[in-house]
Write an enzyme that holds these catalytic residues in place. Structure first.
Site, short mmCIF file in Angstrom:
data_model
loop_
_atom_site.label_atom_id
_atom_site.label_comp_id
_atom_site.label_asym_id
_atom_site.label_seq_id
_atom_site.Cartn_x
_atom_site.Cartn_y
_atom_site.Cartn_z
N ASP A 206 62.47 -20.44 -20.08
CA ASP A 206 63.73 -20.27 -19.37
C ASP A 206 63.51 -19.57 -18.02
O ASP A 206 62.74 -18.61 -17.94
CB ASP A 206 64.64 -19.41 -20.26
CG ASP A 206 66.07 -19.39 -19.77
OD1 ASP A 206 66.71 -20.45 -19.78
OD2 ASP A 206 66.56 -18.30 -19.37
N GLU A 276 61.08 -24.12 -16.89
CA GLU A 276 62.31 -24.37 -16.15
C GLU A 276 62.14 -23.67 -14.80
O GLU A 276 62.19 -22.45 -14.71
CB GLU A 276 63.53 -23.83 -16.87
CG GLU A 276 64.83 -24.25 -16.19
CD GLU A 276 66.05 -23.42 -16.58
OE1 GLU A 276 67.16 -23.96 -16.53
OE2 GLU A 276 65.90 -22.23 -16.90
O1 TEU Z 1 69.47 -21.76 -16.79
C1 TEU Z 1 69.14 -21.36 -15.51
C2 TEU Z 1 69.89 -21.99 -14.36
O2 TEU Z 1 69.70 -21.55 -13.26
C3 TEU Z 1 70.86 -23.09 -14.44
O3 TEU Z 1 70.54 -24.16 -15.19
C4 TEU Z 1 72.29 -22.63 -14.59
O4 TEU Z 1 72.68 -22.58 -15.92
C5 TEU Z 1 73.25 -23.55 -13.86
O5 TEU Z 1 72.84 -23.63 -12.55
C6 TEU Z 1 74.66 -23.02 -13.90
O6 TEU Z 1 75.53 -24.07 -13.53
C7 TEU Z 1 68.83 -21.17 -17.90
C8 TEU Z 1 69.39 -21.75 -19.18
O7 TEU Z 1 69.13 -23.13 -19.22
C9 TEU Z 1 70.85 -21.41 -19.25
O8 TEU Z 1 71.50 -22.01 -20.34
C10 TEU Z 1 70.97 -19.91 -19.33
O9 TEU Z 1 72.32 -19.54 -19.29
C11 TEU Z 1 70.23 -19.23 -18.19
O10 TEU Z 1 68.94 -19.76 -17.95
C12 TEU Z 1 70.04 -17.75 -18.47
O11 TEU Z 1 69.13 -17.56 -19.51
#
Ligand code: TEU
Length: 570
Positions: A206, A276
């Site tokens: 993440d 990610e």
């Molecule tokens: O997401 C990080 C992120 O920057 C984006 O996908 C964000 O959720 C999006 O731009 C908002 O519209 C990751 C995870 O995939 C997400 O579900 C978590 O909330 C986040 O990290 C925090 O851990």
């Protein structure tokens, strides 16, 4: 370099993402759980995906539905216990499938005992486990510097009791761990080792790009960019040079790789890491290491926004092929638990979705399919003030007429919309949870029409199309690890821009793919792509399998065909 037949499993695999809360509820509390996932493994094996990635299910206040971990060694009771987890690993492996976990290294919940201790006082032994700073004058009430969170606004949070600020890259209740403290790094690497030794085959990392912040705490420079995008994460009027993509994070990717490889060697089962991270393809490649000694894979989110147009799709593949040549492997992602469901990018057309599925499962790279994509699940639109997602509350000020513009740019302000429970059948609650139970998020009103049971019985359905393609991919090594060649370059096949035509080549095996993005018929000569006039088998996303007899084939609107030829070339 010739792709090799013995490419590691993680390069050849197909990944299916499960959001455990929304997949299947085994105990009737309205929330999906691990036993629910176990109950659906036969379906997933039938579908033919090979690796399952589960979003987090550790102990957590669930303020961000598990992306706020409060105990890395315990499973949240609503999802089950350690025994259920072990049963899941056993059952997944018994079916020859693999299991990937989400690993939230960057931050914890603010209710994690580490943070509680850290916050308790400036003298706490764990104070330095998180990023604490004095504020600027007067009285320290101004944040230490201009660093923004990934969601805009200052990333610094004021702690009244201790009179200091802590940094949070995402939401305020997700304080960032301090990776410059060796004890933190060691503790998190122990977490990684623990779960890999429990039999987990890979980790999805993440917001990996945020791990290290610059030790100088210097201000980020000004930029004119208002908002970040997948391929350029800078925005909110600054370049986040001190908070994301730090050189120390890139170095840590290699350190983590060594840890994971060592565990793979211990058990003779290689494991993998998928990060990610956000940025253009070249920036992302750096996470994989110049010598392919960093993260095994990174998500390429540009696939989320590419237009349904032959020329745009070809340009995307060319960019990706250029940035991820062998031995690197790209990824193809159409959706996840943060993004609008991909079906809306093709006007909710199941026929167009079949064409994109054909692309995703035949192009060179590891495909990631988000649960429900295989049946064409749609966003479940909901106003921001109804959102359980903490992002929705943060953006509640956005007027409703502006929300579609965000969606069109791939940004969901209420991520509940793409997390509606899985649609298994036409009954009440769509088989996700018993009919009398209230599911944690409302079922999509179209679940009676769009569901697994209905599509399993229909040979022309999107679901059956995915299944056919997945079976073909498992059967043909060239589709798993063959190199990609453009047909107009190797065979001088001339086709209009609307047709994306390539072949995958591994040794003597040739698999040609023709994808028609136009809404009219285009004639092709499938044998040219296949390399030999003999032994052709053809799979179409619209017509199933057939053996063409004629020299030319009429490629219908939005039709994709896969042509196989395994004969040695003359
Ligand atoms: O997401 C990080 C992120 O920057 C984006 O996908 C964000 O959720 C999006 O731009 C908002 O519209 C990751 C995870 O995939 C997400 O579900 C978590 O909330 C986040 O990290 C925090 O851990």
């Amino acid at each position: 370099m010739e792709s090799d037949r013995e490419a590691p499993w993680w390069k050849r695999t197909t990944v299916y993402q499960i959001y455990p809360r929304s997949f299947a509820d085994s105990d009737g509390d309205g929330v999906g759980d691990l036993r629910g996932v176990i109950g659906k493994l036969d379906y997933l094996a039938w579908l033919g995906v090979e690796t399952l990635w589960l979003s987090p299910f550790w102990e957590s206040p669930q303020a961000d539905f598990g992306y706020d971990v409060s105990d890395h060694y315990a499973i949240a009771p609503e999802y089950g216990g350690l025994d259920d987890f072990r049963a899941l690993v056993r059952e997944v492996h018994a079916r020859g499938l693999k299991l990937v976990f989400d690993m939230v290294l960057n931050h914890t919940s603010d209710r994690h005992p580490w943070f509680l201790e850290s916050r308790a006082s400036r003298q706490s032994a764990r104070r330095d486990w998180y990023i604490w700073r004095d504020g600027r004058k007067p009285g320290g009430r101004a944040p230490p510097n201009n660093w923004r969170s990934m969601l805009g606004g200052s990333g610094w949070r004021w702690d009244e009791a201790s009179g200091q600020w802590y940094f949070a890259s995402f939401l305020g209740f997700q304080p960032d761990l301090n990776y410059r403290n060796p004890a933190v790094k060691a503790a998190m690497l122990d977490v990684v080792r623990f779960w890999l030794r429990e039999g987990v085959d890979g980790l999805r990392l993440d917001i990996f790009n945020a791990l290290f912040k610059d030790a100088s705490f210097a201000d980020n420079p000004f930029s004119w960019r208002p908002a970040p995008t997948e391929d350029d994460p800078h925005g909110f009027f600054q370049r986040h040079v001190h908070t994301i993509d730090h050189p120390d994070t890139l170095a840590f990717a290699r350190e983590l790789r060594a840890v994971v490889d060592a565990i793979g060697d211990e058990s003779a089962t290689p494991r993998f890491l998928v990060g990610e991270v956000f940025g253009d393809a070249k920036t992302l490649r750096r996470y994989c290491g110049e010598a392919a000694d960093g993260l095994h894979l990174v998500f390429l989110f540009q696939t989320l926004r590419t237009r349904f147009h032959g020329g745009a799709v070809r340009a995307l593949i060319e960019e990706i092929e250029g940035a991820f040549p062998e031995p690197f492997s790209p990824t193809y992602v159409f959706g996840n638990h943060d993004r609008p469901r991909f079906i809306h990018r093709v006007d909710a057309s199941l026929e167009k979705a079949k064409l994109l599925a054909t692309l995703q499962l035949t192009v060179r790279g590891v495909p990631f399919v988000y649960y429900g994509e295989e049946i064409g699940m749609e966003n479940h639109d909901a106003p921001l003030h109804e959102g359980l997602d903490p992002i929705a509350a943060r953006f509640e000020w956005v007027p409703s007429w502006l929300v579609p513009a965000f969606k069109a740019r791939g940004i969901l302000l209420n991520r509940d919309e793409c997390r509606a429970p899985m649609q298994w059948d036409a009954g009440p609650n769509a088989g996700f949870t018993p009919p009398t139970v209230t599911p944690w998020l409302p079922m999509h009103p179209r679940s009676a029409a769009l569901n697994v049971a209905a599509q399993q019985d229909d040979p022309t359905s999107l679901l059956r199309c995915y299944r056919c393609l997945l079976a073909l991919r498992r059967a043909l090594p060239a589709l798993q690890s063959g190199r990609l060649e453009w047909l107009d370059r190797v065979e001088h096949v001339r086709l209009p821009d609307d047709v994306v035509a390539f072949r995958r080549v591994l040794g003597d095996e040739h698999v040609a793919v023709f994808l028609n993005f136009a809404s009219h018929t285009i004639r092709i000569r499938p044998r040219e792509g296949a390399g030999s006039p003999r032994a052709l088998t053809l799979l179409s996303n619209r017509r199933g399998t057939r053996m063409p007899t004629a020299e030319t084939y009429a490629l219908g609107a939005h039709e994709g065909v896969v042509v196989w030829d395994a004969r040695p070339r003359a």
